[in-house]
Design a protein around this motif. Structure first.
Motif, PDB file in Angstrom:
ATOM      1  N   GLN A 245      14.149 -10.216 -16.610  1.00  0.00           N
ATOM      2  CA  GLN A 245      13.960  -8.848 -16.139  1.00  0.00           C
ATOM      3  C   GLN A 245      12.635  -8.671 -15.420  1.00  0.00           C
ATOM      4  OE1 GLN A 245      16.465  -6.487 -16.437  1.00  0.00           O
ATOM      5  NE2 GLN A 245      15.168  -5.382 -14.972  1.00  0.00           N
ATOM      6  N   SER A 246      11.622  -9.373 -15.904  1.00  0.00           N
ATOM      7  CA  SER A 246      10.302  -9.235 -15.279  1.00  0.00           C
ATOM      8  C   SER A 246      10.329  -9.696 -13.819  1.00  0.00           C
ATOM      9  CB  SER A 246       9.256 -10.042 -16.065  1.00  0.00           C
ATOM     10  OG  SER A 246       9.630 -11.424 -16.106  1.00  0.00           O
ATOM     11  N   GLU A 247      11.055 -10.793 -13.526  1.00  0.00           N
ATOM     12  CA  GLU A 247      11.175 -11.293 -12.151  1.00  0.00           C
ATOM     13  C   GLU A 247      12.001 -10.332 -11.305  1.00  0.00           C
ATOM     14  OE1 GLU A 247      12.454 -15.295 -11.605  1.00  0.00           O
ATOM     15  OE2 GLU A 247      11.095 -16.101 -13.132  1.00  0.00           O
ATOM     16  N   GLN A 248      13.063  -9.768 -11.910  1.00  0.00           N
ATOM     17  CA  GLN A 248      13.894  -8.818 -11.180  1.00  0.00           C
ATOM     18  C   GLN A 248      13.089  -7.585 -10.783  1.00  0.00           C
ATOM     19  OE1 GLN A 248      17.798  -7.981 -12.949  1.00  0.00           O
ATOM     20  NE2 GLN A 248      17.624  -9.868 -14.176  1.00  0.00           N
ATOM     21  N   ASP A 249      12.280  -7.097 -11.714  1.00  0.00           N
ATOM     22  CA  ASP A 249      11.468  -5.897 -11.435  1.00  0.00           C
ATOM     23  C   ASP A 249      10.440  -6.188 -10.353  1.00  0.00           C
ATOM     24  OD1 ASP A 249      12.901  -4.612 -13.392  1.00  0.00           O
ATOM     25  OD2 ASP A 249      11.357  -4.862 -14.953  1.00  0.00           O
ATOM     26  N   ALA A 250       9.829  -7.369 -10.424  1.00  0.00           N
ATOM     27  CA  ALA A 250       8.815  -7.722  -9.429  1.00  0.00           C
ATOM     28  C   ALA A 250       9.440  -7.857  -8.042  1.00  0.00           C
ATOM     29  CB  ALA A 250       8.132  -9.032  -9.827  1.00  0.00           C
ATOM     30  N   ALA A 251      10.633  -8.476  -7.956  1.00  0.00           N
ATOM     31  CA  ALA A 251      11.309  -8.641  -6.673  1.00  0.00           C
ATOM     32  C   ALA A 251      11.714  -7.292  -6.087  1.00  0.00           C
ATOM     33  CB  ALA A 251      12.539  -9.530  -6.846  1.00  0.00           C
ATOM     34  N   LYS A 252      12.206  -6.383  -6.966  1.00  0.00           N
ATOM     35  CA  LYS A 252      12.612  -5.050  -6.500  1.00  0.00           C
ATOM     36  C   LYS A 252      11.410  -4.276  -5.971  1.00  0.00           C
ATOM     37  CE  LYS A 252      15.576  -1.617  -6.079  1.00  0.00           C
ATOM     38  NZ  LYS A 252      14.713  -0.631  -5.420  1.00  0.00           N
ATOM     39  N   GLN A 253      10.302  -4.392  -6.675  1.00  0.00           N
ATOM     40  CA  GLN A 253       9.092  -3.689  -6.248  1.00  0.00           C
ATOM     41  C   GLN A 253       8.604  -4.225  -4.901  1.00  0.00           C
ATOM     42  OE1 GLN A 253       5.941  -3.860  -9.136  1.00  0.00           O
ATOM     43  NE2 GLN A 253       4.563  -2.550  -7.950  1.00  0.00           N
ATOM     44  N   ARG A 254       8.676  -5.518  -4.706  1.00  0.00           N
ATOM     45  CA  ARG A 254       8.196  -6.117  -3.463  1.00  0.00           C
ATOM     46  C   ARG A 254       9.096  -5.772  -2.282  1.00  0.00           C
ATOM     47  NH1 ARG A 254       7.309 -12.394  -1.695  1.00  0.00           N
ATOM     48  NH2 ARG A 254       5.792 -11.958  -0.039  1.00  0.00           N
ATOM     49  N   ILE A 255      10.435  -5.848  -2.474  1.00  0.00           N
ATOM     50  CA  ILE A 255      11.348  -5.538  -1.365  1.00  0.00           C
ATOM     51  C   ILE A 255      11.224  -4.070  -0.959  1.00  0.00           C
ATOM     52  CG2 ILE A 255      13.428  -4.883  -2.677  1.00  0.00           C
ATOM     53  CD1 ILE A 255      13.382  -7.203   0.400  1.00  0.00           C
ATOM     54  N   ASP A 256      10.961  -3.208  -1.951  1.00  0.00           N
ATOM     55  CA  ASP A 256      10.764  -1.783  -1.640  1.00  0.00           C
ATOM     56  C   ASP A 256       9.512  -1.580  -0.807  1.00  0.00           C
ATOM     57  OD1 ASP A 256      13.075  -0.972  -2.881  1.00  0.00           O
ATOM     58  OD2 ASP A 256      12.098  -0.435  -4.784  1.00  0.00           O
ATOM     59  N   SER A 257       8.459  -2.327  -1.134  1.00  0.00           N
ATOM     60  CA  SER A 257       7.210  -2.180  -0.376  1.00  0.00           C
ATOM     61  C   SER A 257       7.398  -2.674   1.060  1.00  0.00           C
ATOM     62  CB  SER A 257       6.069  -2.929  -1.067  1.00  0.00           C
ATOM     63  OG  SER A 257       6.293  -4.324  -1.038  1.00  0.00           O
TER      64      SER A 257
END
Length: 474
Positions: free
Chosen positions: A142-154
Motif C-alpha cells: 500500500q505504501s508504494e501504491q500511495d506514493a505512486a498515486k501521489q507522484r502521478i497526481d503531481s
C-alpha cells in the motif's frame, strides 16, 4: 488409312527435325547425351567470372567423368534411397511450386488481409497518442501504491499548469520504449493494448489529455495526438504485399491449390502426383529448367557416390594415408624446421618437470588427454597448454626457448613458470605432420583410380563432329 499414314509420317519428320536440332554429342554406357545438355553444363561452368575457364575440348573429359560417376550411382541404385528422393523432391518442388501461384492469387490474399484488418478496426479507427507511465506492480504494498498515486497526481497537475507533455515524458516516464521519444506510441488500433488503456484512449479526441488512470502496468496519463480511419487499400498495398511475402503467402496459396486439385480429382491423383505432372510439363517447355533439375538430380547422386568411394573412404583410411605418405615422402618438405610439441605454463615450479615426465612414451595424439587427466582433472587447473606443430613466428615461447629468438614473452597470469616440450623436425616424420596435404593428395589419387576403373567399366563414345558445333550452330 491414308490419314493415319500421313499423321505417322508427320510425327516421324518432327522427331527427326528435333534430333537434327539437338543431336547426340556422346553416349555413355548406352545413355545418350544431347548437345544442349552438354552446352548447358559447359556454359554454366565457364562464365566470364570463372577463373579457370576451359575450352570445349578440355571440358569434355571433366563432363565425361561426371557422367560416369552418376552412372555408377545409378547402378548402385542410390536414386532409390528414401533420403535421396526426399531431398531431390524438396529441391525440384521449390522450382515448380511457384507455377501454381498467380499475381491475382497474391493480390486476392493481400485484399483479404486488408479487409480482415478493416473489420477488426471497425468504427473505432486508429489513433496516435503519447503517454507517461509510472510503473507499479500489481501486488505492490500500500505504501508504494500511495506514493505512486501521489507522484502521478503531481505530474498531472504540472501538465495542467502548462508543462510540456513531451518534456515531462522524457524526464519521468518509466516506459523505456517511448520515454526518449517524448512518450509517443506508434499508430495503434483495437485489441493492441490492455483494455484499461484502450478504453481511455478511445474516449479522447485529438489534443485532449486523460486524467491519471491505472492499468496492470501502473499509472498512465495519455494525450491523444490523432484519430483516423484505416487508409485505402491502394495506399497500403505495398506494405501489405511486403508483409504477406515475408510470411510465406505463396507457399500457403500453393498448398491450398494443390489440396483443391487433389480433392477435385476425387482420389485419382495425390498432391505428389500433381507436382510430378506439373514438373514434366514445365520441363518439356523450358530446357533451362529441365537441365537445372537434372543437374541437381545428378549432383545429389554424384555427392553420394563420391562420398562412398572417395571422400569418406579416404578420411577414414588412416593406414592408407600413412602408406601414401611413406611412398611419396619426398613431396612433403618444409622450408624451415618445425617444433612438434607443447608450450606450457604451470602454477607451481615442480610441475614443469612433472609435465615432461607424464608425456614420456605417450604418442603425440594422446598428449592432450594425458595432460588433462593428470593436471587439470578437477576444479583447479594446474597448467595452461598450447599443443601443435609450430614454425618460427607461431608462438613466442617456442620462438624464445626452441628457436632461440630474442623475443619478449609476456607472463601468463597465475601461471608464472614457462616451458616447452617436444622435438624439432627438419622434415615431416609422419603423415600426421602434414595431414591436410597428405589427405588432399590421397583423395586425388583415389579419385584418379576410381575414374580409371569407371572408364574401363563403361563404354564412352563421343561424336567429334557434333562436339565441333558446340555454341556454333545458331
Amino acid at each position: 488409312m491414308k490419314a493415319k499414314a500421313l499423321l505417322a509420317s508427320m510425327l516421324l519428320c518432327a522427331v527427326m527435325a528435333q534430333a537434327q536440332d539437338d543431336p547426340t554429342i556422346m553416349t555413355i554406357n548406352g545413355q545418350k547425351v544431347s548437345r544442349s545438355e552438354f552446352e548447358y553444363s559447359y556454359n554454366k561452368n565457364n562464365t566470364d567470372g570463372v577463373i579457370d575457364k576451359k575450352s570445349v575440348d578440355e571440358y569434355v573429359d571433366l563432363f565425361v567423368n561426371y557422367k560416369l560417376k552418376v552412372q555408377a550411382a545409378l547402378d548402385a541404385r542410390m536414386d532409390t534411397l528414401p533420403s535421396f528422393k526426399k531431398e531431390f523432391r524438396g529441391y525440384r518442388d521449390q522450382q515448380i511450386r511457384p507455377s501454381f501461384v498467380t499475381d491475382d492469387d497474391v493480390e486476392a490474399e493481400a485484399k483479404l488481409v486488408y479487409e480482415n484488418t478493416k473489420k477488426q478496426i471497425g468504427d473505432k479507427g486508429l489513433f496516435t497518442a503519447s503517454h507517461i507511465l509510472l510503473r507499479l506492480g500489481q501486488k505492490a504494498p500500500q505504501s508504494e501504491q500511495d506514493a505512486a498515486k501521489q507522484r502521478i497526481d503531481s505530474i498531472y497537475n504540472a501538465l495542467l499548469g502548462g508543462a510540456d507533455f513531451a518534456d515531462m515524458a522524457r524526464k519521468v516516464s518509466q516506459d523505456p520504449g517511448t520515454a526518449s521519444k517524448g512518450g509517443q506510441l506508434p499508430q495503434l488500433g483495437p485489441g493492441q493494448l490492455v483494455k484499461e488503456f484502450e478504453d481511455v484512449a478511445y474516449s479522447l479526441q485529438p489534443g485532449e489529455m486523460s486524467k491519471p488512470f491505472l492499468s496492470p502496468f501502473g499509472y498512465h496519463i495519455v494525450k491523444m495526438i490523432e484519430r483516423s480511419q484505416l487508409p485505402s487499400y491502394d495506399s497500403l498495398r505495398t506494405d501489405i504485399m511486403r508483409f504477406i511475402e515475408a510470411r510465406g503467402v505463396r507457399d500457403h496459396i500453393a498448398n491450398k491449390k494443390l489440396k483443391e486439385m487433389a480433392d477435385q480429382s476425387q482420389g485419382k491423383l495425390t498432391e505428389e502426383q500433381i507436382m510430378d505432372q506439373r514438373a514434366e510439363e514445365m520441363q518439356a517447355k523450358d530446357p533451362d529448367l529441365k537441365y537445372l533439375v537434372k543437374e541437381y538430380y545428378d549432383g545429389l547422386l554424384l555427392f553420394e557416390i563420391s562420398n562412398a568411394n572417395v571422400w569418406d573412404k579416404a578420411a577414414k583410411d588412416l593406414k592408407g594415408q600413412e602408406k601414401y605418405f611413406k611412398k611419396n615422402k619426398k613431396k612433403y618438405k618444409w622450408d624451415t624446421p618445425r617444433f612438434k610439441g607443447i608450450a606450457y605454463h604451470t602454477r607451481e615450479a615442480k610441475d614443469v618437470e612433472a609435465v615432461k615426465k607424464s608425456l614420456k612414451g605417450v604418442s603425440f595424439d594422446k598428449w592432450a588427454e594425458t595432460l588433462r587427466k593428470t593436471f587439470n582433472n578437477d576444479s583447479i587447473l594446474r597448467i595452461r597448454v598450447e599443443k601443435g606443430l609450430f614454425k618460427q613466428g607461431d608462438n613466442k615461447l617456442v620462438d624464445k626457448q626452441v628457436f632461440k629468438q630474442n623475443v619478449e614473452v609476456k607472463p601468463t597470469p597465475d601461471y608464472p613458470n614457462d616451458a616447452t616440450y617436444g622435438e624439432v623436425l627438419k622434415a615431416p616424420k609422419s603423415y600426421e605432420d602434414v595431414k591436410e596435404a597428405v589427405l588432399a593428395d590421397y583423395l586425388d589419387e583415389l579419385e584418379k583410380e576410381w575414374v580409371a576403373q569407371l572408364r574401363k567399366k563403361y563404354k564412352v563414345e563421343i561424336d567429334r563432329s557434333v562436339l565441333s558445333t558446340v555454341n556454333k550452330h545458331n
